[in-house]
Design a protein around this motif. Sequence first.
Motif, PDB file in Angstrom:
ATOM      1  N   VAL A  83       1.362   6.795  -6.825  1.00  0.00           N
ATOM      2  CA  VAL A  83       0.259   7.676  -7.195  1.00  0.00           C
ATOM      3  C   VAL A  83       0.595   9.127  -6.850  1.00  0.00           C
ATOM      4  O   VAL A  83       0.350  10.049  -7.640  1.00  0.00           O
ATOM      5  CB  VAL A  83      -1.046   7.239  -6.494  1.00  0.00           C
ATOM      6  N   SER A  84       1.176   9.341  -5.676  1.00  0.00           N
ATOM      7  CA  SER A  84       1.535  10.694  -5.254  1.00  0.00           C
ATOM      8  C   SER A  84       2.592  11.295  -6.175  1.00  0.00           C
ATOM      9  O   SER A  84       2.485  12.456  -6.598  1.00  0.00           O
ATOM     10  CB  SER A  84       2.043  10.657  -3.808  1.00  0.00           C
ATOM     11  N   SER A  85       3.609  10.494  -6.502  1.00  0.00           N
ATOM     12  CA  SER A  85       4.687  10.975  -7.368  1.00  0.00           C
ATOM     13  C   SER A  85       4.164  11.319  -8.761  1.00  0.00           C
ATOM     14  O   SER A  85       4.479  12.379  -9.318  1.00  0.00           O
ATOM     15  CB  SER A  85       5.775   9.908  -7.469  1.00  0.00           C
ATOM     16  N   LEU A  86       3.350  10.434  -9.330  1.00  0.00           N
ATOM     17  CA  LEU A  86       2.814  10.682 -10.671  1.00  0.00           C
ATOM     18  C   LEU A  86       1.853  11.862 -10.685  1.00  0.00           C
ATOM     19  O   LEU A  86       1.861  12.669 -11.618  1.00  0.00           O
ATOM     20  CB  LEU A  86       2.122   9.428 -11.187  1.00  0.00           C
ATOM     21  N   SER A  87       1.033  11.981  -9.655  1.00  0.00           N
ATOM     22  CA  SER A  87       0.089  13.097  -9.580  1.00  0.00           C
ATOM     23  C   SER A  87       0.833  14.429  -9.574  1.00  0.00           C
ATOM     24  O   SER A  87       0.398  15.404 -10.209  1.00  0.00           O
ATOM     25  CB  SER A  87      -0.781  12.984  -8.329  1.00  0.00           C
ATOM     26  N   GLU A  88       1.973  14.466  -8.877  1.00  0.00           N
ATOM     27  CA  GLU A  88       2.791  15.678  -8.840  1.00  0.00           C
ATOM     28  C   GLU A  88       3.401  15.956 -10.211  1.00  0.00           C
ATOM     29  O   GLU A  88       3.386  17.095 -10.697  1.00  0.00           O
ATOM     30  CB  GLU A  88       3.894  15.517  -7.784  1.00  0.00           C
ATOM     31  N   GLN A  89       3.918  14.915 -10.853  1.00  0.00           N
ATOM     32  CA  GLN A  89       4.514  15.082 -12.188  1.00  0.00           C
ATOM     33  C   GLN A  89       3.471  15.517 -13.205  1.00  0.00           C
ATOM     34  O   GLN A  89       3.768  16.306 -14.114  1.00  0.00           O
ATOM     35  CB  GLN A  89       5.151  13.772 -12.626  1.00  0.00           C
ATOM     36  N   PHE A  90       2.253  15.003 -13.063  1.00  0.00           N
ATOM     37  CA  PHE A  90       1.212  15.291 -14.047  1.00  0.00           C
ATOM     38  C   PHE A  90       0.711  16.736 -13.991  1.00  0.00           C
ATOM     39  O   PHE A  90      -0.002  17.169 -14.892  1.00  0.00           O
ATOM     40  CB  PHE A  90       0.040  14.326 -13.869  1.00  0.00           C
ATOM     41  N   LYS A  91       1.105  17.465 -12.946  1.00  0.00           N
ATOM     42  CA  LYS A  91       0.753  18.886 -12.903  1.00  0.00           C
ATOM     43  C   LYS A  91       1.406  19.638 -14.060  1.00  0.00           C
ATOM     44  O   LYS A  91       0.888  20.655 -14.515  1.00  0.00           O
ATOM     45  CB  LYS A  91       1.187  19.499 -11.566  1.00  0.00           C
ATOM     46  N   SER A  92       2.530  19.127 -14.529  1.00  0.00           N
ATOM     47  CA  SER A  92       3.219  19.752 -15.662  1.00  0.00           C
ATOM     48  C   SER A  92       3.009  18.962 -16.954  1.00  0.00           C
ATOM     49  O   SER A  92       3.639  19.241 -17.968  1.00  0.00           O
ATOM     50  CB  SER A  92       4.725  19.876 -15.372  1.00  0.00           C
ATOM     51  N   ILE A  93       2.135  17.939 -16.897  1.00  0.00           N
ATOM     52  CA  ILE A  93       1.791  17.143 -18.083  1.00  0.00           C
ATOM     53  C   ILE A  93       0.264  17.128 -18.169  1.00  0.00           C
ATOM     54  O   ILE A  93      -0.385  16.154 -17.772  1.00  0.00           O
ATOM     55  CB  ILE A  93       2.332  15.698 -17.985  1.00  0.00           C
ATOM     56  N   PRO A  94      -0.343  18.210 -18.658  1.00  0.00           N
ATOM     57  CA  PRO A  94      -1.807  18.334 -18.581  1.00  0.00           C
ATOM     58  C   PRO A  94      -2.595  17.404 -19.488  1.00  0.00           C
ATOM     59  O   PRO A  94      -3.736  17.063 -19.187  1.00  0.00           O
ATOM     60  CB  PRO A  94      -2.050  19.800 -18.961  1.00  0.00           C
ATOM     61  N   ASN A  95      -2.017  16.984 -20.611  1.00  0.00           N
ATOM     62  CA  ASN A  95      -2.770  16.156 -21.555  1.00  0.00           C
ATOM     63  C   ASN A  95      -2.841  14.704 -21.099  1.00  0.00           C
ATOM     64  O   ASN A  95      -1.828  14.117 -20.700  1.00  0.00           O
ATOM     65  CB  ASN A  95      -2.137  16.203 -22.948  1.00  0.00           C
ATOM     66  N   ALA A  96      -4.032  14.139 -21.177  1.00  0.00           N
ATOM     67  CA  ALA A  96      -4.218  12.741 -20.770  1.00  0.00           C
ATOM     68  C   ALA A  96      -3.365  11.799 -21.614  1.00  0.00           C
ATOM     69  O   ALA A  96      -2.793  10.824 -21.099  1.00  0.00           O
ATOM     70  CB  ALA A  96      -5.694  12.363 -20.873  1.00  0.00           C
ATOM     71  N   SER A  97      -3.264  12.072 -22.920  1.00  0.00           N
ATOM     72  CA  SER A  97      -2.455  11.213 -23.799  1.00  0.00           C
ATOM     73  C   SER A  97      -1.004  11.200 -23.352  1.00  0.00           C
ATOM     74  O   SER A  97      -0.365  10.139 -23.292  1.00  0.00           O
ATOM     75  CB  SER A  97      -2.533  11.719 -25.247  1.00  0.00           C
TER      76      SER A  97
ATOM     77  N   ASP B 218       0.829  -1.201   0.000  1.00  0.00           N
ATOM     78  CA  ASP B 218       0.000   0.000   0.000  1.00  0.00           C
ATOM     79  C   ASP B 218       0.867   1.256   0.000  1.00  0.00           C
ATOM     80  O   ASP B 218       0.580   2.224  -0.719  1.00  0.00           O
ATOM     81  CB  ASP B 218      -0.922  -0.009   1.221  1.00  0.00           C
ATOM     82  N   ASP B 219       1.925   1.249   0.800  1.00  0.00           N
ATOM     83  CA  ASP B 219       2.830   2.399   0.846  1.00  0.00           C
ATOM     84  C   ASP B 219       3.468   2.631  -0.519  1.00  0.00           C
ATOM     85  O   ASP B 219       3.607   3.773  -0.971  1.00  0.00           O
ATOM     86  CB  ASP B 219       3.937   2.177   1.888  1.00  0.00           C
ATOM     87  N   ARG B 220       3.854   1.539  -1.162  1.00  0.00           N
ATOM     88  CA  ARG B 220       4.484   1.646  -2.489  1.00  0.00           C
ATOM     89  C   ARG B 220       3.492   2.195  -3.516  1.00  0.00           C
ATOM     90  O   ARG B 220       3.844   3.048  -4.334  1.00  0.00           O
ATOM     91  CB  ARG B 220       4.997   0.263  -2.914  1.00  0.00           C
ATOM     92  N   MET B 221       2.253   1.718  -3.456  1.00  0.00           N
ATOM     93  CA  MET B 221       1.235   2.223  -4.375  1.00  0.00           C
ATOM     94  C   MET B 221       0.950   3.700  -4.121  1.00  0.00           C
ATOM     95  O   MET B 221       0.866   4.517  -5.056  1.00  0.00           O
ATOM     96  CB  MET B 221      -0.052   1.414  -4.211  1.00  0.00           C
ATOM     97  N   ASN B 222       0.798   4.076  -2.846  1.00  0.00           N
ATOM     98  CA  ASN B 222       0.529   5.474  -2.508  1.00  0.00           C
ATOM     99  C   ASN B 222       1.656   6.390  -2.972  1.00  0.00           C
ATOM    100  O   ASN B 222       1.419   7.502  -3.459  1.00  0.00           O
ATOM    101  CB  ASN B 222       0.321   5.627  -1.001  1.00  0.00           C
ATOM    102  N   ALA B 223       2.895   5.917  -2.828  1.00  0.00           N
ATOM    103  CA  ALA B 223       4.051   6.706  -3.254  1.00  0.00           C
ATOM    104  C   ALA B 223       4.039   6.896  -4.766  1.00  0.00           C
ATOM    105  O   ALA B 223       4.331   7.988  -5.274  1.00  0.00           O
ATOM    106  CB  ALA B 223       5.347   6.029  -2.808  1.00  0.00           C
TER     107      ALA B 223
ATOM    108  N   ALA C  24      -4.750   1.484  -8.177  1.00  0.00           N
ATOM    109  CA  ALA C  24      -4.102   1.538  -9.485  1.00  0.00           C
ATOM    110  C   ALA C  24      -5.142   1.684 -10.595  1.00  0.00           C
ATOM    111  O   ALA C  24      -4.950   2.447 -11.548  1.00  0.00           O
ATOM    112  CB  ALA C  24      -3.265   0.277  -9.710  1.00  0.00           C
ATOM    113  N   LEU C  25      -6.250   0.964 -10.471  1.00  0.00           N
ATOM    114  CA  LEU C  25      -7.308   1.051 -11.476  1.00  0.00           C
ATOM    115  C   LEU C  25      -7.937   2.441 -11.504  1.00  0.00           C
ATOM    116  O   LEU C  25      -8.124   3.031 -12.574  1.00  0.00           O
ATOM    117  CB  LEU C  25      -8.382  -0.006 -11.197  1.00  0.00           C
TER     118      LEU C  25
END
Length: 202
Positions: A72-86, A65-70, A135-136
């Motif tokens: 998701v958190s890391s990607l969510s932060e990165q995606f702030k500068s990657i706005p397009n879903a593609s 769970d910790d690994r999954m949360n990390a 993850a889903l």
Amino acid sequence: MSPKVSEAYKAEKKAAILEAALHCFTEKGFQATTVDDIVRHLGMSKGVIYSYFSSKEEMYIQMADDRMNAMVSSLSEQFKSIPNASDQIHHMFERFRRQSLKDLRKWLAFHLEFMLYAARQPELIERWKQYADKALVFIQEIIEAGIRSGEFRSDLDKETVACLFWSVRDGLALQYMLTGEETDYERTIQDMEQMVFRFIKA
């Protein structure tokens, strides 16, 4: 009266126990590892360990769970500068390509053994589902955003696409579990990425 233990101290102890458990799980395998093994590796009393975790199964669930949360958190932060879903989905595939087969095999063996063990224990299946659902849902939210923006087909079912996405990832991991070369693995991921996009693109 015993001294009050800070939350930071508890968190540090839990992290140390989980690190020791991970070492033992990856070295001996989940089922072969005992709490005594973790005690010996950590140099901590069994009583202290049981004050934080009731079983090695709980340790595994917390670790996963910790690994999954990390992630998701890391990607969510990165995606702030990657706005397009593609671009976000492309980024996910790029992460897969960057993970070495050696690392992938280590983690897959770790998870697969627990999944086989948990398959015979309904209470663990439910705990695993809570972990896997994160993850889903993460991919479902990207697909939903891509449908709204017009990047992805409007008739897509986000739950189906999320399952497809992780099935491609997990299926490739299984295919290369025991044999295969890095270059072949990377090329296959690239081919699968193109196939997924042919399916989801508007």
